[in-house]
Each structure stands twice: as structure tokens, then as C-alpha cells.
Write a protein that holds these residues in place. Structure first.
Motif, mmCIF file in Angstrom:
data_model
loop_
_atom_site.group_PDB
_atom_site.id
_atom_site.type_symbol
_atom_site.label_atom_id
_atom_site.label_comp_id
_atom_site.label_asym_id
_atom_site.label_seq_id
_atom_site.Cartn_x
_atom_site.Cartn_y
_atom_site.Cartn_z
ATOM 1 N N TRP A 45 85.384 -68.487 4.394
ATOM 2 C CA TRP A 45 86.705 -68.973 4.780
ATOM 3 C C TRP A 45 87.100 -70.159 3.900
ATOM 4 C CZ3 TRP A 45 87.807 -71.625 10.159
ATOM 5 C CH2 TRP A 45 89.197 -71.761 10.334
ATOM 6 N N SER A 46 86.151 -71.046 3.630
ATOM 7 C CA SER A 46 86.436 -72.261 2.860
ATOM 8 C C SER A 46 86.792 -71.971 1.409
ATOM 9 C CB SER A 46 85.220 -73.198 2.891
ATOM 10 O OG SER A 46 84.093 -72.584 2.290
ATOM 11 N N ALA A 47 86.373 -70.821 0.885
ATOM 12 C CA ALA A 47 86.629 -70.487 -0.516
ATOM 13 C C ALA A 47 87.849 -69.596 -0.689
ATOM 14 C CB ALA A 47 85.401 -69.800 -1.114
ATOM 15 N N ILE A 48 88.364 -69.041 0.413
ATOM 16 C CA ILE A 48 89.451 -68.064 0.312
ATOM 17 C C ILE A 48 90.778 -68.628 0.814
ATOM 18 C CG2 ILE A 48 90.269 -65.822 1.157
ATOM 19 C CD1 ILE A 48 87.295 -64.938 1.163
ATOM 20 N N TYR A 55 95.909 -67.547 0.692
ATOM 21 C CA TYR A 55 94.625 -66.894 0.451
ATOM 22 C C TYR A 55 94.435 -66.596 -1.030
ATOM 23 C CZ TYR A 55 94.939 -66.029 5.497
ATOM 24 O OH TYR A 55 95.071 -66.172 6.856
ATOM 25 N N ASP A 56 93.246 -66.885 -1.520
ATOM 26 C CA ASP A 56 92.873 -66.552 -2.899
ATOM 27 C C ASP A 56 91.804 -65.459 -2.849
ATOM 28 O OD1 ASP A 56 92.168 -66.373 -5.526
ATOM 29 O OD2 ASP A 56 91.373 -68.407 -5.708
ATOM 30 N N TRP A 57 92.254 -64.212 -2.985
ATOM 31 C CA TRP A 57 91.362 -63.060 -2.883
ATOM 32 C C TRP A 57 90.878 -62.568 -4.247
ATOM 33 C CZ3 TRP A 57 90.098 -62.295 2.017
ATOM 34 C CH2 TRP A 57 91.026 -62.531 3.031
ATOM 35 N N ALA A 82 81.860 -71.359 7.190
ATOM 36 C CA ALA A 82 82.184 -72.160 6.011
ATOM 37 C C ALA A 82 83.659 -72.534 6.143
ATOM 38 C CB ALA A 82 81.936 -71.359 4.736
ATOM 39 N N VAL A 83 83.914 -73.763 6.535
ATOM 40 C CA VAL A 83 85.236 -74.169 7.017
ATOM 41 C C VAL A 83 86.042 -74.826 5.895
ATOM 42 C CG1 VAL A 83 86.444 -75.572 8.729
ATOM 43 C CG2 VAL A 83 84.254 -74.515 9.308
ATOM 44 N N PRO A 84 87.316 -74.455 5.732
ATOM 45 C CA PRO A 84 88.158 -75.118 4.723
ATOM 46 C C PRO A 84 88.255 -76.612 4.986
ATOM 47 C CG PRO A 84 89.230 -73.137 5.566
ATOM 48 C CD PRO A 84 88.041 -73.381 6.441
ATOM 49 N N ASP A 85 88.327 -77.377 3.909
ATOM 50 C CA ASP A 85 88.437 -78.829 4.059
ATOM 51 C C ASP A 85 89.731 -79.230 4.760
ATOM 52 O OD1 ASP A 85 85.989 -79.793 2.771
ATOM 53 O OD2 ASP A 85 86.807 -78.874 0.974
ATOM 54 N N TRP A 86 90.778 -78.456 4.520
ATOM 55 C CA TRP A 86 92.029 -78.789 5.206
ATOM 56 C C TRP A 86 91.904 -78.597 6.711
ATOM 57 C CZ3 TRP A 86 93.875 -74.876 8.112
ATOM 58 C CH2 TRP A 86 93.608 -73.556 7.711
ATOM 59 N N ALA A 87 91.079 -77.600 7.118
ATOM 60 C CA ALA A 87 90.898 -77.358 8.550
ATOM 61 C C ALA A 87 90.089 -78.482 9.200
ATOM 62 C CB ALA A 87 90.218 -76.014 8.773
ATOM 63 N N VAL A 88 89.112 -79.030 8.461
ATOM 64 C CA VAL A 88 88.337 -80.153 8.984
ATOM 65 C C VAL A 88 89.256 -81.337 9.275
ATOM 66 C CG1 VAL A 88 86.513 -81.807 8.452
ATOM 67 C CG2 VAL A 88 86.218 -79.398 7.850
ATOM 68 N N ARG A 89 90.207 -81.560 8.373
ATOM 69 C CA ARG A 89 91.177 -82.639 8.603
ATOM 70 C C ARG A 89 92.144 -82.294 9.733
ATOM 71 N NH1 ARG A 89 96.099 -82.197 7.222
ATOM 72 N NH2 ARG A 89 95.662 -80.686 5.560
ATOM 73 N N LYS A 90 92.702 -81.094 9.673
ATOM 74 C CA LYS A 90 93.752 -80.710 10.618
ATOM 75 C C LYS A 90 93.240 -80.633 12.045
ATOM 76 C CE LYS A 90 97.334 -77.175 11.288
ATOM 77 N NZ LYS A 90 97.940 -75.924 10.742
ATOM 78 N N ALA A 113 75.821 -73.354 -2.807
ATOM 79 C CA ALA A 113 76.296 -74.462 -3.637
ATOM 80 C C ALA A 113 77.815 -74.556 -3.572
ATOM 81 C CB ALA A 113 75.818 -74.313 -5.083
ATOM 82 N N THR A 114 78.353 -74.351 -2.376
ATOM 83 C CA THR A 114 79.788 -74.338 -2.115
ATOM 84 C C THR A 114 80.059 -75.215 -0.894
ATOM 85 O OG1 THR A 114 79.924 -72.076 -2.956
ATOM 86 C CG2 THR A 114 81.758 -72.831 -1.624
ATOM 87 N N GLY A 115 81.200 -75.886 -0.865
ATOM 88 C CA GLY A 115 81.523 -76.772 0.232
ATOM 89 C C GLY A 115 81.971 -76.048 1.483
#
Length: 701
Positions: A45-48, A55-57, A82-90, A113-115
Motif C-alpha cells: 500500500w505504501s508503495a502504490i 495510485y502508481d501501478w 505497509a502504510v503510506p506516509d500520508w496515511a500515518v499523518r492523516k 528495504a522500503t518504508g
């Protein structure tokens, strides 16, 4: 297996951003040439979803298109944890909270090796799915994912929970607390009933109810453990339902970590519950992290066979290369899984197949180039080049998918001669009882029992309490707590003809952990024909316990419970003269009650203690092996199917081994044709090469 692959044989390939993009087309071509037919990718989810609703598919589209071009099927591993950084903030108010009050955050994932990771496999990673807004956002991602790929020509299915488990310390967020209160209200009905059950008499409002922070043997902690299990597995079901609302045809799979022993209670590693929700279940088992002792490799597959309850299951993550610098390998021998030689890959894979797994995926096609797991696990080289390990894998993949092997894969392992009883409530209670102690006798007893029967040439099956009717011989290690309903089930099972061997203190604690005043508890004294005379809860000095079983000297461990007869017959005494073993006939069945835990001694001494005792228990039970071998270094499994039956002989040692084989009459005889796995046998005895198997057709079974 579902879908159109005879035998899924592949690897986990893409974990953004590895492997490098410039190698993808070449890698897929090599995989196709080498006989691999399935890849799993981490759809994080965090990468897409790079921004809300954006969405970046592109890179994932490329994976599926290359798969279709090269005849490879795709498993989509959804990773909403794997949570998007924007979701952690929101959704900062929905961060999961540890028992100590700290909130989870967004970290780098060591396996990608991905956030976006949080080192917690449950929920939506750092965020709790108990928050409606988080659940809605994650659901939109899953819906978009299934909508985009459900009709792609390379799609095989979805892996809906990577390594089914969660942290023991979560979740204490306000959303999880609210969900816990609703769960309690559904279970107890009123606050007054809950207060009485928990021995907390001053609740005025439901908001007064807080989940326990310190784990201890009390009813509130039992409820907390059971709520967490129900909550996270309900979220698993929600993932499935969300995908199924879009895609009704492709496979739903999941995989755990063979963690039911010992981590079902603490970390939710309930392989039975997880497998019940999917079409194909799987397991991660990595010798570099677990050790290469043969019994461990067998345990990894056998517990999944039991949990799958007849469904297809596969070795979803199998080691194919080395592991460097990680704490699990430090101090161990090089040959103990740290480097993974080609012969290791062969024997680990073939043991899983002998145990019933019908598919395998290496957990890396090629190693990561970033992070602490650099270089780990890949069968191919750091640059994607072929290696002796990949060549071994290729030979096995092509053999497994030869149409000639279809009868082999249609055959399934026969039921084991003995079942080891698994009761979730027993483990929960022992986890709470031992929480602040270094002694952990429950897993030692469970693993000791398994290894003792395996070492004696038997096939021990892991049997959930709900599945006991399929067996007529059960061994119950460390059975200190279970419910009154479960006691009634066991009593009826024995009465109908079952043979039950139980270790000390069966059901000592009953419902809600309450101690029975008559032991064995819950009416089981009539089943065992004995009542407790004395009891000693001193597992820290359990190695002092010794008893006689007939003429055999036996080492105890864990607890001590001595008996006086109540209809049964004495069958052994402790060294101080107290009665240690009682056998009894109850209805059409038989019982044997052992007043300590010899399984613990077997585990702690690596089988140096009590081997003869477990051999004597097998004689007492009247059971015979499916395939008795003259060479104890080898292991045997019998598989039966409509199109043929087969004997698997497994040699985990580094030398060729010969053996004589005596099959049980119902399995027929060896002589149904040439070996299935293309190896030769010579002379009057059967020879199995080093770190290899011999698969022989059977006739007349």
C-alpha cells in the motif's frame, strides 16, 4: 491445487525496489527456462497509493505482463500493513499503541528495504483497522487492486496476510479499546455479569473497562487474548471479503510461520484458524532461523498439514540461499543453514513434499541489495545469475511439473499413527501462568512429545481439539487447563473407544482458569480411574523427578502429580514410592495418566532421556508404524491416492543410508515400478542418497 498449474514451484520476486528494473525481463526469461511457474510480489500500500486516491501501478503492471509473456502465474501479496506516509499523518489518532503506551510508527521494512512498516504483522501495520476511516482507506486500496488485476492473464490469486501473526504488545489504541468493549458486551451481555466474571465489582460504565496491560493468569487476560485473536482474524476475513466482492474466481491464499507452537496465544499464530479462511494455506520455514535438526524441518510442515484439514497447502517461503549477520545465526555452525548448499535446498524441499506440501516458493528469487537482509535467501546470485542452488531448484521444478508426476501429487499422506492434542485454551493459560517466569514447559512438552514419537519411527499428527473424532489414539502433553465443554468431548471420545495418554494435571484449571477442587478436574477422575494425592508445581527443578514404568526408568520434568486409585490400575511409581502412572478402561476406550512431563525431559536432553519409554508407550498402545525402518537415521511417509500409492524415504544426513522396510499390511508392498524420484536402489536393502529422498511406488495397498 486450484488453477491450471500442476505443481506451483517458484519464488517471491518483486519487493519494490528490488530486483533492479533493468534485469526484470532477463530474470523472467531465466525463470521460465528454469521451470519456475509462479511468482509472488509484495503489493505494498505504501508503495502504490502515493497520495490519497493516487495510485502508481506502473511497475506492478510490468511484473504481470512479463509473467504472462513467460508462462508464469502471479500471486498478489496484499500488504496493507505497509502504510503510506500520508496515511500515518492523516490518521495519526489511529496509530496502534503498545502496552507501555508508546505509539507505533512508520519504519523501514527489513524484508523489502522500503518504508511504511511497523514491525507488527497485524491490522494495517502502524494503523489500526478498528478505526473506520483507516479501514475505509485500506478497503479502497484493496478494491482498486482487485479491480485492476482480476482479469489479467497471469493472475493466480491473492495472499491476504503475510505470515499470519501480530505483536504481543498491541493494540491499546482508543479504537481497539472500544472494539474490546463491544466484544465483551456481546460475550457477557451486561456490565454486571462481566464484573462478576472478572472479579472487578466497581464498574459503573462500559468506559471503565480497560484491557489488561500486565499479562497474568486471570479471566480478564484470557478475554484479552481471545479478543485480539478474534479481532485480527475478523480483519483477515474482511480483507478476503473485500477482494471477493470484486474477484470471485481467483485463488485466496495466506501463509503463517508454523508458529502455533508456541506462539498461538501471544502472537496469534493460529494456523488452524488462518487455514480455515482460505483455499490454499502456506508456511514460512527457514532453517537459517530455526536450525537444521530434522525434527524441526518435519514440524514446520506437519503442523501445517494438520491445520489445513485436507486443504491444499504449500511451503510458501523456503530458504534458497545464505543468511548473514542476523541474530538467529550467530554462533551456529556454517552448515547449520547459514549458507544453504544445493543439497540443503533439495532435502528441505523434499521433506516438505513428503509431509504433504503441494507447492513451494523460495522467499527470494534473488537477494535484496539493500538493508540488513542483503544477500539473504536467494537461489540466484546477487546479479540474478544462475548458481548451483538455482540449478538444483530448476531440476526439481521441471521434475515436479512433468505430467508423469501427477499421480504422485494427487496422493496424500495417510493419517498418522498418533495424534498430539492441541488445545488453544491450554496454551493461552500456560502463557499467562508462565509470563513472568523463564521456564516455558508448554512448548518443551509439545515439541518433546512430537520429537519422541517421530524419533521412534511414527508419524505424529498435530490434532486440534475440534478434530479429535478423526483419531483413535491421542497424546496430551502438559494439559493443565481446558474448558468443561472440552473435558466432556474428551470423556465422550474415550468412552467411544479412544486411547488417551495424558501427562500430569489434566484440566487442573478449568473454565476461566479456576482450579478444580477434585483432581483430575471436571469429572475426568472417572475417565482416568484416579484422583490426585499430591501435586508439585515446581518446573524450575523438574529435572529431579524420576519414576518407573514397568522396568523402565523414566525422567520427568515440569510438574509432579501423584495419585490414589479410583477404579484404575497402578502402572508405575516415583522414586519416593508415590504412584506415578495409572491406566484405566473407560467405556470402550483406554487411558494412561502420567504424573509428570516426560516430554519435557526428552526435549531438554535432545532425546537422550526417555527414548525407551516412548517406544514402550507405542507398544502399550498396540500401534504399529506405517513403515518400520531398520535405520533410525531415515524417515518414512506413506502417501495414498486414487491413481497410486507411494513410500517416501527421507535421508537428512550427509551420508548415503541403507535400510530395510516393513510396511503395515494395509499399505501393500514395495514393487509398483521404478522409483519416482530418479534414483537407484541396489542390493537387498534400499539405499537413500545423502540429503535426498527415495520415492517408491507401492503395490496392492
Amino acid at each position: 491445487m486450484p488453477n491450471d498449474i500442476q505443481f506451483p514451484f517458484g519464488a517471491v520476486y518483486f519487493r519494490k525496489s528490488n530486483p533492479p528494473r533493468e534485469h526484470w525481463e532477463r530474470d523472467y526469461g531465466v525463470a521460465g527456462e528454469d521451470g519456475l511457474n509462479i511468482f509472488r510480489h509484495w503489493f505494498m500500500w505504501s508503495a502504490i497509493e502515493v497520495a490519497p486516491g493516487v495510485y502508481d501501478w506502473e511497475e506492478y503492471d510490468r511484473q504481470l505482463d512479463l509473467a504472462a509473456k513467460n508462462g508464469i502465474k502471479t500471486i498478489i501479496a496484499e500488504l496493507i500493513h505497509a502504510v503510506p506516509d500520508w496515511a500515518v499523518r492523516k490518521y495519526a489518532d489511529a496509530l496502534q499503541v503498545n502496552a507501555d503506551g508508546t505509539k507505533l510508527g512508520s519504519y523501514m521494512g527489513v524484508s523489502a528495504a522500503t518504508g511504511g512498516f511497523s514491525n507488527n504483522g497485524g491490522g494495517a501495520g502502524a494503523l489500526t483497522l478498528n478505526c473506520p476511516e483507516v479501514k475505509e482507506a485500506a478497503g479502497k486500496f484493496l478494491t482498486a487492486l482487485a479491480t485492476r488485476y482480476k482479469d489479467h492473464p497471469s493472475i493466480y490469486g491473492y495472499d491476504v496476510w503475510n505470515e499470519c501473526n501480530y505483536s504481543a504488545d498491541v493494540d491499546y489504541s482508543s479504537y481497539a479499546k472500544a472494539a474490546f468493549r463491544k466484544w465483551l458486551e456481546k460475550k457477557y451481555g451486561t456490565l454486571k455479569v462481566l464484573a462478576k466474571a472478572w472479579h472487578r465489582y466497581s464498574y459503573a460504565e462500559w468506559d471503565d473497562v480497560e484491557p489488561p496491560v500486565h499479562m497474568a493468569p486471570y479471566p480478564e487476560c484470557i478475554d484479552w487474548l481471545q479478543f485480539k485473536r478474534d479481532n485480527f482474524y475478523d480483519q483477515m476475513q474482511w480483507r478476503i471479503d473485500t477482494i471477493r466482492a470484486i474477484d470471485q474466481k481467483n485463488v485466496i491464499a495466506a501463509h503463517g510461520i508454523s508458529g502455533s507452537i508456541p506462539n498461538m496465544a501471544a502472537n496469534g499464530c493460529d494456523d488452524w484458524l488462518a487455514a480455515s479462511k482460505v483455499q490454499v494455506y502456506g508456511f514460512t520455514w527457514i532453517q537459517a532461523r530455526k536450525g537444521t535438526e530434522p525434527w524441526k524441518t518435519w514440524y514446520g510442515v506437519d503442523i501445517n498439514r494438520g491445520a489445513a484439514r485436507g486443504k491444499p497447502f504449500w511451503h510458501a517461503e523456503r530458504q534458497g540461499g545464505p543468511l548473514w549477520l542476523q541474530p538467529q545465526v550467530i554462533g551456529r555452525d556454517k552448515e547449520d543453514g547459514r549458507v544453504a548448499e544445493p543439497e540443503d535446498i533439495r532435502i528441505w524441499t523434499m521433506t516438505s513434499f513428503a509431509g504433504g506440501a503441494r507447492g513451494v516458493l523460495n522467499l527470494r528469487w534473488r537477494p535484496l541489495l539493500d538493508g540488513p537482509l542483503f544477500g539473504a535467501f536467494g537461489a540466484y546470485g546477487m546479479d540474478g545469475s544462475r548458481t548451483p542452488r538455482s540449478q538444483m531448484q530448476s531440476a526439481m521444478a521441471k521434475w515436479a511439473n512433468d505430467p508423469a508426476q501427477k499421480p504422485l501429487w494427487d496422493a496424500k499422506p495417510v493419517r498418522g499413527e498418533i495424534g498430539i492434542l492441541v488445545v488453544p485454551e491450554t496454551q493461552e493459560w500456560e502463557y499467562l501462568l508462565s509470563y513472568d517466569r523463564k521456564e516455558k514447559p508448554y512448548p518443551e512438552a509439545m515439541w518433546g512429545t512430537y520429537r519422541a514419537f517421530l524419533d521412534n519411527g511414527m508419524q505424529p499428527d498435530w490434532v486440534h481439539i475440534d478434530d479429535i473424532d478423526a483419531y483413535d489414539f491421542l497424546y496430551f502433553p502438559y494439559p493443565i487447563m481446558f474448558t468443561e465443554n472440552q473435558a466432556a468431548r474428551l470423556k465422550a471420545w474415550v468412552e467411544k473407544g479412544g486411547t488417551l495418554i495424558a501427562e500430569a494435571c489434566p484440566g487442573y484449571f478449568g473454565d476461566r482458569g479456576h482450579v478444580g477442587q477434585v483432581q483430575p478436574n471436571m469429572g475426568l477422575d472417572t475417565v482416568f480411574g484416579a484422583q490426585e494425592e499430591t501435586v508439585e508445581f515446581m518446573p524450575d527443578i523438574g529435572d529431579r523427578i524420576h519414576f518407573k514404568f514397568g522396568d523402565i526408568a523414566v525422567d520427568g520434568g515440569g510438574l509432579l502429580q501423584s495419585y490414589r486409585l479410583a477404579g484404575g490400575k497402578a502402572h508405575g511409581n516415583f522414586d519416593d514410592g508415590r504412584m506415578a502412572v495409572v491406566e484405566n478402561t473407560f467405556g470402550q476406550g483406554r487411558t494412561l495418566l502420567i504424573g509428570t512431563n516426560p516430554s519435557v525431559a526428552y526435549y531438554r536432553t535432545n532425546g537422550k532421556s526417555n527414548a525407551g519409554f516412548y517406544a514402550e508407550l507405542i507398544k502399550w498402545s498396540g500401534r504399529t508404524s506405517h513403515a518400520a525402518l531398520s535405520n533410525a537415521n531415515l524417515f518414512a511417509r506413506v502417501h495414498k491416492g486414487d491413481a497410486g500409492s507411494f513410500l517416501w524415504l527421507v535421508n537428512p544426513t550427509r551420508e548415503a543410508q541403507t535400510t530395510e522396510v516393513k510396511l503395515a499390511a494395509e499399505h501393500g508392498s514395495i514393487g509398483g515400478g521404478a522409483p519416482v524420484w530418479p534414483l537407484d536402489s541396489a542390493g537387498g536393502k534400499i539405499e537413500v542418497p545423502a540429503r535426498d529422498v527415495l520415492i517408491l511406488p507401492l503395490a496392492g495397498g
